[in-house]
Design a protein around this motif. Structure first.
Motif, PDB file in Angstrom:
ATOM      1  N   LEU A  76       0.899  -1.345   7.998  1.00 17.46           N
ATOM      2  CA  LEU A  76       1.059  -0.834   6.638  1.00 17.46           C
ATOM      3  C   LEU A  76       0.073   0.298   6.321  1.00 17.46           C
ATOM      4  N   LEU A  77      -1.094   0.284   6.944  1.00 22.13           N
ATOM      5  CA  LEU A  77      -2.120   1.282   6.623  1.00 22.13           C
ATOM      6  C   LEU A  77      -1.657   2.708   6.897  1.00 22.13           C
ATOM      7  N   PRO A  78      -1.165   3.028   8.105  1.00 15.55           N
ATOM      8  CA  PRO A  78      -0.712   4.413   8.306  1.00 15.55           C
ATOM      9  C   PRO A  78       0.526   4.758   7.464  1.00 15.55           C
ATOM     10  N   LEU A  79       1.382   3.778   7.224  1.00 13.75           N
ATOM     11  CA  LEU A  79       2.563   4.024   6.410  1.00 13.75           C
ATOM     12  C   LEU A  79       2.174   4.403   4.981  1.00 13.75           C
ATOM     13  N   VAL A  80       1.279   3.632   4.394  1.00 15.74           N
ATOM     14  CA  VAL A  80       0.820   3.921   3.030  1.00 15.74           C
ATOM     15  C   VAL A  80       0.055   5.246   3.007  1.00 15.74           C
ATOM     16  N   SER A  81      -0.698   5.542   4.061  1.00 11.59           N
ATOM     17  CA  SER A  81      -1.448   6.801   4.126  1.00 11.59           C
ATOM     18  C   SER A  81      -0.513   8.001   4.097  1.00 11.59           C
ATOM     19  N   VAL A  82       0.546   7.945   4.878  1.00 11.45           N
ATOM     20  CA  VAL A  82       1.502   9.058   4.917  1.00 11.45           C
ATOM     21  C   VAL A  82       2.191   9.212   3.567  1.00 11.45           C
ATOM     22  N   LEU A  83       2.589   8.102   2.964  1.00  9.88           N
ATOM     23  CA  LEU A  83       3.214   8.162   1.645  1.00  9.88           C
ATOM     24  C   LEU A  83       2.263   8.753   0.601  1.00  9.88           C
ATOM     25  N   MET A  84       0.994   8.390   0.704  1.00 12.00           N
ATOM     26  CA  MET A  84      -0.005   8.861  -0.254  1.00 12.00           C
ATOM     27  C   MET A  84      -0.192  10.374  -0.135  1.00 12.00           C
ATOM     28  N   LEU A 109      -2.336   8.062  -6.622  1.00 13.40           N
ATOM     29  CA  LEU A 109      -3.442   7.189  -7.011  1.00 13.40           C
ATOM     30  C   LEU A 109      -3.057   5.719  -6.895  1.00 13.40           C
ATOM     31  N   MET A 110      -1.845   5.388  -7.285  1.00 16.19           N
ATOM     32  CA  MET A 110      -1.386   3.998  -7.149  1.00 16.19           C
ATOM     33  C   MET A 110      -1.270   3.612  -5.668  1.00 16.19           C
ATOM     34  N   LEU A 111      -0.813   4.527  -4.848  1.00 15.21           N
ATOM     35  CA  LEU A 111      -0.761   4.246  -3.409  1.00 15.21           C
ATOM     36  C   LEU A 111      -2.163   4.103  -2.827  1.00 15.21           C
ATOM     37  N   ARG A 112      -3.136   4.795  -3.391  1.00 14.20           N
ATOM     38  CA  ARG A 112      -4.526   4.626  -2.958  1.00 14.20           C
ATOM     39  C   ARG A 112      -4.991   3.209  -3.261  1.00 14.20           C
ATOM     40  N   GLY A 113      -4.579   2.673  -4.394  1.00 15.21           N
ATOM     41  CA  GLY A 113      -4.899   1.290  -4.727  1.00 15.21           C
ATOM     42  C   GLY A 113      -4.242   0.308  -3.772  1.00 15.21           C
ATOM     43  N   VAL A 114      -2.992   0.581  -3.397  1.00 11.04           N
ATOM     44  CA  VAL A 114      -2.298  -0.270  -2.425  1.00 11.04           C
ATOM     45  C   VAL A 114      -3.009  -0.210  -1.072  1.00 11.04           C
ATOM     46  N   PHE A 115      -3.407   1.001  -0.674  1.00 13.51           N
ATOM     47  CA  PHE A 115      -4.127   1.172   0.589  1.00 13.51           C
ATOM     48  C   PHE A 115      -5.420   0.352   0.589  1.00 13.51           C
TER      49      PHE A 115
END
Length: 185
Positions: free
Chosen positions: A25-33, A43-49
């Motif tokens: 999930l970490l690289p996936l959320v990073s790319v989305l962010m 910013l919300m994706l940063r919180g998820v990360f």
């Protein structure tokens, strides 16, 4: 006498099936962010990360790092970023429009002013900006005059506004966007 403790609980063998999906999930959320246009969504994706990182640190047996990530990396930084975005993503314009128009009732003037501000707000919305009209005092970004004459102080902001989709609608309604002739300090 100490009770017997099973050391196999500390090994990663039993939790590998849980660690791999969470780690993925970490690289996936990073790319989305990174790919977000909207700063609030990023910013919300940063919180998820940060939350996923916290969970990963807990599963790896580092509760101190997990607690630090949760408190500083996720909660504190997200709160500070929200405050910074809220204050910096506002287009502040001085309202230099006259409040008395000949031959019009006061109610008509209010509707005209509100309609003009609504068109302007609709124009800047794709840029993720909020509009704030200041009646007295100077505003840092420019001013709005009668007959929908919008003066922008910063040339880069003027260019971004001209390239946005709402500019054509502003022009169609008789609006004009002009650069500032006053020196910026």
């Amino acid at each position: 006498m100490l009770p017997d403790f099973d050391l196999s609980l500390l090994s990663l063998q039993g939790s590998l099936g849980l660690l791999l999906p969470i780690t993925a999930l970490l690289p996936l959320v990073s790319v989305l962010m990174v790919c977000q246009d909207n700063p609030y969504q990023a910013l919300m994706l940063r919180g998820v990360f940060g939350s996923v990182s916290t969970l990963l640190f807990v599963l790896l047996g580092a509760p101190d790092v997990a607690l630090t990530e949760a408190m500083v990396g996720t909660l504190l930084s997200t709160t500070l970023y929200v405050i910074a975005l809220r204050s910096s993503m506002t287009l502040r314009l001085e309202d230099r429009r006259s409040t008395a128009m000949e031959g019009a009732t006061e109610g008509a003037i209010v509707r005209t002013v509100d309609a003009e501000a609504q068109v302007l707000s609709h124009w800047i919305q794709p840029l993720h900006l909020r509009l704030r009209l200041v009646r007295q005092g100077t505003a840092p970004h420019g001013w709005l005059e009668d007959q929908s004459r919008l003066t922008i102080v910063q040339p880069s902001l003027k260019q971004r506004l001209e390239n946005s989709p709402g500019y054509a609608h502003w022009r169609k309604n008789g609006g004009v966007l002009i650069p500032s002739e006053e020196p910026t300090s």
